[in-house]
Design a protein around this motif. Sequence first.
Motif, PDB file in Angstrom:
ATOM      1  N   LEU A 150       3.714  23.258  -5.119  1.00 35.39           N
ATOM      2  CA  LEU A 150       3.979  23.569  -3.717  1.00 35.39           C
ATOM      3  C   LEU A 150       2.917  24.467  -3.096  1.00 35.39           C
ATOM      4  O   LEU A 150       3.040  24.850  -1.933  1.00 35.39           O
ATOM      5  N   ASP A 151       1.884  24.783  -3.837  1.00 33.90           N
ATOM      6  CA  ASP A 151       0.843  25.691  -3.352  1.00 33.90           C
ATOM      7  C   ASP A 151      -0.196  24.903  -2.554  1.00 33.90           C
ATOM      8  O   ASP A 151      -0.952  24.112  -3.126  1.00 33.90           O
ATOM      9  N   PRO A 152      -0.265  25.097  -1.223  1.00 32.25           N
ATOM     10  CA  PRO A 152      -1.228  24.329  -0.423  1.00 32.25           C
ATOM     11  C   PRO A 152      -2.680  24.683  -0.702  1.00 32.25           C
ATOM     12  O   PRO A 152      -3.573  23.957  -0.278  1.00 32.25           O
ATOM     13  N   THR A 153      -2.918  25.776  -1.422  1.00 33.12           N
ATOM     14  CA  THR A 153      -4.297  26.175  -1.739  1.00 33.12           C
ATOM     15  C   THR A 153      -4.673  25.851  -3.180  1.00 33.12           C
ATOM     16  O   THR A 153      -5.753  26.252  -3.633  1.00 33.12           O
ATOM     17  N   PHE A 154      -3.820  25.135  -3.901  1.00 35.82           N
ATOM     18  CA  PHE A 154      -4.096  24.809  -5.305  1.00 35.82           C
ATOM     19  C   PHE A 154      -5.394  24.004  -5.401  1.00 35.82           C
ATOM     20  O   PHE A 154      -5.500  22.910  -4.845  1.00 35.82           O
ATOM     21  N   GLY A 155      -6.383  24.565  -6.111  1.00 39.77           N
ATOM     22  CA  GLY A 155      -7.731  24.001  -6.141  1.00 39.77           C
ATOM     23  C   GLY A 155      -7.811  22.531  -6.496  1.00 39.77           C
ATOM     24  O   GLY A 155      -8.386  21.733  -5.727  1.00 39.77           O
ATOM     25  N   PRO A 156      -7.270  22.093  -7.632  1.00 41.67           N
ATOM     26  CA  PRO A 156      -7.350  20.673  -7.987  1.00 41.67           C
ATOM     27  C   PRO A 156      -6.692  19.768  -6.955  1.00 41.67           C
ATOM     28  O   PRO A 156      -7.170  18.659  -6.682  1.00 41.67           O
ATOM     29  N   GLY A 157      -5.595  20.221  -6.365  1.00 38.04           N
ATOM     30  CA  GLY A 157      -4.937  19.413  -5.343  1.00 38.04           C
ATOM     31  C   GLY A 157      -5.773  19.285  -4.078  1.00 38.04           C
ATOM     32  O   GLY A 157      -5.855  18.205  -3.483  1.00 38.04           O
ATOM     33  N   VAL A 158      -6.394  20.385  -3.670  1.00 40.14           N
ATOM     34  CA  VAL A 158      -7.265  20.343  -2.498  1.00 40.14           C
ATOM     35  C   VAL A 158      -8.456  19.430  -2.758  1.00 40.14           C
ATOM     36  O   VAL A 158      -8.856  18.623  -1.901  1.00 40.14           O
ATOM     37  N   ALA A 159      -9.043  19.566  -3.962  1.00 38.08           N
ATOM     38  CA  ALA A 159     -10.178  18.707  -4.313  1.00 38.08           C
ATOM     39  C   ALA A 159      -9.786  17.237  -4.281  1.00 38.08           C
ATOM     40  O   ALA A 159     -10.527  16.384  -3.774  1.00 38.08           O
ATOM     41  N   PHE A 160      -8.599  16.942  -4.826  1.00 37.62           N
ATOM     42  CA  PHE A 160      -8.129  15.547  -4.776  1.00 37.62           C
ATOM     43  C   PHE A 160      -7.991  15.075  -3.337  1.00 37.62           C
ATOM     44  O   PHE A 160      -8.401  13.958  -2.992  1.00 37.62           O
ATOM     45  N   GLY A 161      -7.397  15.913  -2.497  1.00 41.71           N
ATOM     46  CA  GLY A 161      -7.221  15.528  -1.105  1.00 41.71           C
ATOM     47  C   GLY A 161      -8.531  15.224  -0.412  1.00 41.71           C
ATOM     48  O   GLY A 161      -8.611  14.313   0.420  1.00 41.71           O
ATOM     49  N   VAL A 162      -9.579  15.958  -0.760  1.00 44.01           N
ATOM     50  CA  VAL A 162     -10.883  15.735  -0.140  1.00 44.01           C
ATOM     51  C   VAL A 162     -11.497  14.437  -0.636  1.00 44.01           C
ATOM     52  O   VAL A 162     -11.941  13.590   0.152  1.00 44.01           O
ATOM     53  N   TYR A 163     -11.531  14.253  -1.962  1.00 41.59           N
ATOM     54  CA  TYR A 163     -12.234  13.061  -2.440  1.00 41.59           C
ATOM     55  C   TYR A 163     -11.458  11.779  -2.190  1.00 41.59           C
ATOM     56  O   TYR A 163     -12.048  10.710  -2.021  1.00 41.59           O
ATOM     57  N   VAL A 164     -10.122  11.867  -2.113  1.00 35.25           N
ATOM     58  CA  VAL A 164      -9.377  10.644  -1.825  1.00 35.25           C
ATOM     59  C   VAL A 164      -9.603  10.217  -0.373  1.00 35.25           C
ATOM     60  O   VAL A 164      -9.532   9.017  -0.051  1.00 35.25           O
ATOM     61  N   ALA A 165      -9.909  11.187   0.510  1.00 42.29           N
ATOM     62  CA  ALA A 165     -10.229  10.823   1.895  1.00 42.29           C
ATOM     63  C   ALA A 165     -11.507   9.996   1.944  1.00 42.29           C
ATOM     64  O   ALA A 165     -11.589   8.990   2.659  1.00 42.29           O
ATOM     65  N   PHE A 166     -12.527  10.395   1.167  1.00 41.92           N
ATOM     66  CA  PHE A 166     -13.753   9.603   1.076  1.00 41.92           C
ATOM     67  C   PHE A 166     -13.456   8.229   0.488  1.00 41.92           C
ATOM     68  O   PHE A 166     -13.984   7.206   0.954  1.00 41.92           O
ATOM     69  N   ALA A 167     -12.604   8.208  -0.544  1.00 39.16           N
ATOM     70  CA  ALA A 167     -12.309   6.953  -1.238  1.00 39.16           C
ATOM     71  C   ALA A 167     -11.606   5.962  -0.318  1.00 39.16           C
ATOM     72  O   ALA A 167     -11.994   4.785  -0.215  1.00 39.16           O
ATOM     73  N   VAL A 168     -10.553   6.420   0.356  1.00 42.54           N
ATOM     74  CA  VAL A 168      -9.773   5.531   1.210  1.00 42.54           C
ATOM     75  C   VAL A 168     -10.590   5.069   2.408  1.00 42.54           C
ATOM     76  O   VAL A 168     -10.510   3.909   2.832  1.00 42.54           O
ATOM     77  N   LEU A 169     -11.403   5.959   2.956  1.00 38.47           N
ATOM     78  CA  LEU A 169     -12.225   5.605   4.115  1.00 38.47           C
ATOM     79  C   LEU A 169     -13.189   4.472   3.769  1.00 38.47           C
ATOM     80  O   LEU A 169     -13.251   3.450   4.466  1.00 38.47           O
ATOM     81  N   GLY A 170     -13.933   4.648   2.696  1.00 40.66           N
ATOM     82  CA  GLY A 170     -14.899   3.624   2.311  1.00 40.66           C
ATOM     83  C   GLY A 170     -14.243   2.297   2.004  1.00 40.66           C
ATOM     84  O   GLY A 170     -14.718   1.232   2.429  1.00 40.66           O
ATOM     85  N   ALA A 171     -13.119   2.355   1.287  1.00 42.11           N
ATOM     86  CA  ALA A 171     -12.448   1.117   0.881  1.00 42.11           C
ATOM     87  C   ALA A 171     -11.961   0.333   2.081  1.00 42.11           C
ATOM     88  O   ALA A 171     -12.137  -0.894   2.167  1.00 42.11           O
ATOM     89  N   ASN A 172     -11.338   1.000   3.035  1.00 41.90           N
ATOM     90  CA  ASN A 172     -10.784   0.279   4.180  1.00 41.90           C
ATOM     91  C   ASN A 172     -11.857  -0.245   5.121  1.00 41.90           C
ATOM     92  O   ASN A 172     -11.655  -1.284   5.776  1.00 41.90           O
ATOM     93  N   MET A 173     -12.992   0.433   5.184  1.00 36.82           N
ATOM     94  CA  MET A 173     -14.046  -0.065   6.063  1.00 36.82           C
ATOM     95  C   MET A 173     -14.689  -1.333   5.507  1.00 36.82           C
ATOM     96  O   MET A 173     -15.372  -2.056   6.236  1.00 36.82           O
ATOM     97  N   LEU A 174     -14.482  -1.620   4.229  1.00 40.85           N
ATOM     98  CA  LEU A 174     -14.986  -2.854   3.634  1.00 40.85           C
ATOM     99  C   LEU A 174     -13.846  -3.793   3.238  1.00 40.85           C
ATOM    100  O   LEU A 174     -14.002  -4.648   2.374  1.00 40.85           O
TER     101      LEU A 174
END
Length: 522
Positions: free
Chosen positions: A223-247
């Motif tokens: 439940l920690d919004p500042t949890f490092g691994p969770g924040v990192a996942f949120g950032v890289y999954v944004a790159f992942a989903v963006l690239g995938a949907n644009m192709l």
Amino acid sequence: MVSTELALAVTVAALGAFTVAGVLHARGRVRTLDDYVTARATTGPAATTATLVASVMGAWILLAPAEAGAAFGGLPAVLGYAIGSAVPFLLFVPVGLRVRELLPEGHSLTELALARYGRLMYALVVAVSMFYMSVFLAAEMTGVAAALALVAEVPQAYTAALIGAFVLLYTAYGGLVASVFTDTLQAIVILPLLAVSFAGAVLALGGTGTLHAAAASADPTLLDPTFGPGVAFGVYVAFAVLGANMLNQGVWQRVYAARDDGSIRRGFGVAAVAVIPLVSLAGLFGVISAALGLTADGGASVAFFLLVVEAFPEWIALSVVVLAVLLVASSADTMCNAIASLVTVDLARALDADGRALGRAGRLLTALVAVGAAVVGAQGYSVLALFLTADLVAAAVFVPFLAGLWSTSLSDRGAVAASLAGLAVGTAHFPHFAPAIAALPGPTPTPSFLVAFAGATLVSTAATAVAHALGGAEADLGALDAEIRRLDSPMTDGGVAVDGGGGDRRDGGDEEDQPADGGEAA
């Protein structure tokens, strides 16, 4: 536990109902090959929103976000997934409008790659798009097969084979026309289920206070919004989903299916807003599953269904799983149609064949891909791992590809070089490739999803800017549509034979008399 026979019977009945609906709706509406692959200018804002949410979201919203919440970082991972899922729809508004401006008679993203760049970038985009869509299809099959195995011990091969067979029946017959219609029905039936299921599960398990206390006690980082691994996942999954949907050719098809520019703006805009709460709710199922210890022995890929089984009686759990099957059908028919359209458009460019021959070839190759996806889906791999592997390749390619919509100086070789530079960085740091990378001579990069996805996107973006500045091409963007071959060859798949090629894409009436939102003409 629900009996295997009952689960199979209900699954077949649900898939059969939507198959019949799709076939009946498509009858008489697929007059040309262009109708089959684009359903051009037939969906208004509401239908555009519905088909986007139902087809692009698919069953992965019940699988990957929950797995992220359970195993990849709790609440911040879920929020990152939700926001990252909305961004591609917003980006598709300017991209879609630009594509319709430059290629008003276009059909696919591969056509743009060839017309704007040349054969090198074209080959890369074809490979990446086909790879992504094939993996997407396999991941969807994997997730729902695991869910039915959990709830009713249905062999995973049976589930994957049933979905693949029914989806191929109505998509082979009605193409995108059938897919858009069934997507709309599925959106109406399925999407309210998510909110109702979540509310019901929370109440059944003691309420928000009890679940919050359980999560805080089991693992405060959930439940920690500042949890490092969770924040990192949120950032890289944004790159992942963006690239995938644009192709994703499935999304590109819906750009052309939209009735007008206003339908694109409103349809994609509303879809972007809608997916945030949907993905967030689905992800919270995973957080709660982890808090209750349901994923302690593995099974994060089906965290959503573990919670459903825990919270509800068996018959309700079965109904949720069957609706998940329909979600898979909505995204699977999108992928099958998208693959068929790519194959058909590319064959039309290479061969002098009529619409019927091209349609048959497209269906055959699509069936082969669907069979392969069903085989992979029966193996029980991690859904999120499958998605991330496909997303990595797309993350490196989408910026150089889309840059050509505005840059006149970016060359074919420059776009390919930029893509490969990003892919090299992403591959070197991708954790799933770490054993193979470590076996190579020289220093071993540190495995990191964040570095892999951010690196693939940012390096390819920087390399694209350099290639644009160096020039090497003088593309005439206004002449791109001249490179597009029209697909006016007649087809009889909608149930009505057509004489002559012509340019009429409807059922013989004037454009204003045609249905705008997937329904009957007024």
